[in-house]
Structures are given as structure tokens and as C-alpha cells.
Write an enzyme that holds these catalytic residues in place. Structure first.
Site, short mmCIF file in Angstrom:
data_model
loop_
_atom_site.label_atom_id
_atom_site.label_comp_id
_atom_site.label_asym_id
_atom_site.label_seq_id
_atom_site.Cartn_x
_atom_site.Cartn_y
_atom_site.Cartn_z
N ASP A 66 0.85 -1.19 0.00
CA ASP A 66 0.00 0.00 0.00
C ASP A 66 0.89 1.24 0.00
OD1 ASP A 66 0.89 -0.27 2.63
OD2 ASP A 66 -1.02 0.32 3.53
N TYR A 68 2.90 4.79 0.80
CA TYR A 68 3.56 5.34 1.99
C TYR A 68 2.54 6.23 2.73
CZ TYR A 68 7.83 4.06 -0.54
OH TYR A 68 8.82 3.39 -1.23
N PHE A 79 6.39 1.68 -4.42
CA PHE A 79 7.78 1.96 -4.03
C PHE A 79 8.25 3.36 -4.45
CE2 PHE A 79 7.77 -2.73 -4.22
CZ PHE A 79 8.15 -3.01 -2.91
N HIS A 188 11.27 -9.22 0.56
CA HIS A 188 10.95 -7.80 0.43
C HIS A 188 12.22 -6.97 0.61
CE1 HIS A 188 9.03 -3.92 1.31
NE2 HIS A 188 7.97 -4.41 0.71
#
Length: 221
Positions: A66, A68, A79, A188
Site C-alpha cells: 500500500d 507510503y 515503491f 521484500h
């Protein structure tokens, strides 16, 4: 709000999903109206991933979770951040892997829109978030919508490289027909897991090798 999604992407949804998507957008619209400065990204950037990457141009899909949850950071691409925002640690780790993999110098800012314009769909599975509350818009409907998008892309004949970083992204593997697509898995890029195999995964060169093999132009990362 649903009319902010480019028509070509709306048209790929089946009739049931179109109705569902409109209802979801009405829910999100109400939250923006109630707290316009507390929901990220800005409303006009919620569908940036789709509006910068045409469906027929998708070559690579990178899945995030989701946006920031910090003001003036999220820009609708997973990202990615606004050019004036500080580069988050996960994105900085992505840039480090990019440099180690293909020698690309670490950029001065974290705006990834240049990737999106080349056919990299930078897709969060949840497209909005409340200020300071990560995962706050989970389970209100975004997952169903983005799952439908992934399935549409996976059903296409043109080969796509799916870059799945972390357990949550890898949960989407059953949605992807693996016969003609490339599925790249790694931990991740967050500081908590980046040294467990993300660094050294060489996903950027592997994706480009796959595109070249399938007679497509590689991405200028």
C-alpha cells in the site's frame, strides 16, 4: 472517482467487477471528502500506475502493498515517491540492488515514473492509505480490484515478467498463469529482510533478459 481510471483499464473489467469497482470508489471518495489531507496519495494520483502504463504496453509488473502513509511522499506508483521526497529505505535498497545488478548509479530522487512509461506496471495491491496508518485501507475492496487486474494481465498471450518481493506479493502467484510469464521471487527490500536474498537476486537483468528473449525492448532501469 472511478472516472479517474483510464477507460482502457476500466473496460477490461467484467460487468460484475465494474459494479463492484464503482461502489469501492464511492467509499474511497467519501473518505477523501471527509479528510482530504489525511488520505494518500492525492486523489488525482490514485490510479497513476494505470494511467502512466497502457495495458497493451505492460512488460513488467512490480507488486507493492500500500502507499507510503506520509504526507507528500506517495505518488500512486508502488515503491515510488515524489521527486522532492526523501528516498525511503526500501526504495534505497532497490536502487542498491539495481546498481549491483546492472551498474546503474543510484538516482538522486525516488520518482519511478520513467519506469512506468516504459511498460513497468508499479502496482500496489491496496491503492490508498490513511496518514500514519499503514495497511489502514486493507480489506475494504482494493484487493479484489487489483486481483482482477492481475488476472487480466496473466490471461494475455504477451509474456510479462512479474517481480514479486515478499510474502504478500508472492500470495498472488496462483493468479498468474506461469506457462508464458516469468515469475521472479525474492524477499521484500525492507531493511528487515533485504539481506535474506533480495540483494543479489538480479531481478532487473533477469527481467530484461526475458524481454529480449521474447523480442521485446528491455527496460532502461
Amino acid at each position: 472517482m472511478y472516472n479517474l481510471l483510464h477507460k482502457e483499464w476500466f473496460d477490461v473489467l467484467d460487468d460484475e467487477m465494474k459494479v463492484y469497482f464503482k461502489g469501492l470508489c464511492e467509499t474511497i471518495e467519501a473518505r477523501y471528502q471527509a479528510n482530504p489531507l489525511e488520505i494518500f496519495p492525492p486523489k488525482n494520483q490514485v490510479f497513476s500506475a494505470f494511467n502512466l502504463t497502457a495495458k497493451e504496453n505492460v512488460k513488467v509488473v512490480i507488486l507493492g502493498q500500500d502507499p507510503y502513509p506520509t504526507e507528500s511522499v506517495a505518488n500512486g506508483l508502488c515503491f515510488s515517491v515524489h521527486p522532492t521526497a526523501s528516498i525511503p529505505k526500501s526504495l534505497r535498497n532497490i536502487f542498491h540492488e539495481l546498481k549491483n545488478d546492472i551498474g546503474k548509479e543510484i538516482p538522486l530522487n525516488g520518482d519511478l515514473s520513467a519506469w512506468a512509461k516504459q511498460g513497468v506496471l508499479l502496482l500496489n495491491t491496496i491503492l490508498t492509505v490513511e496518514k500514519g496508518k499503514p495497511d489502514s485501507h486493507a480489506r475494504i475492496g482494493w484487493e479484489q480490484f487489483t486481483d482482477a487486474i492481475i488476472q487480466v494481465l496473466a490471461s494475455q498471450d504477451n509474456p510479462i515478467a512479474f517481480m514479486l518481493w515478499g510474502a504478500k506479493a508472492q500470495q498472488k502467484i496462483p493468479l498468474i498463469e506461469q506457462s508464458n510469464h516469468l515469475i521472479l521471487k525474492a524477499p521484500h527490500p525492507s531493511p528487515l529482510s533485504v539481506y535474506r536474498g533480495f540483494l543479489g537476486s538480479k531481478h532487473f537483468s533477469k527481467a530484461n533478459d526475458f524481454l529480449i528473449l521474447n523480442k521485446q525492448k528491455p527496460i532502461s532501469w
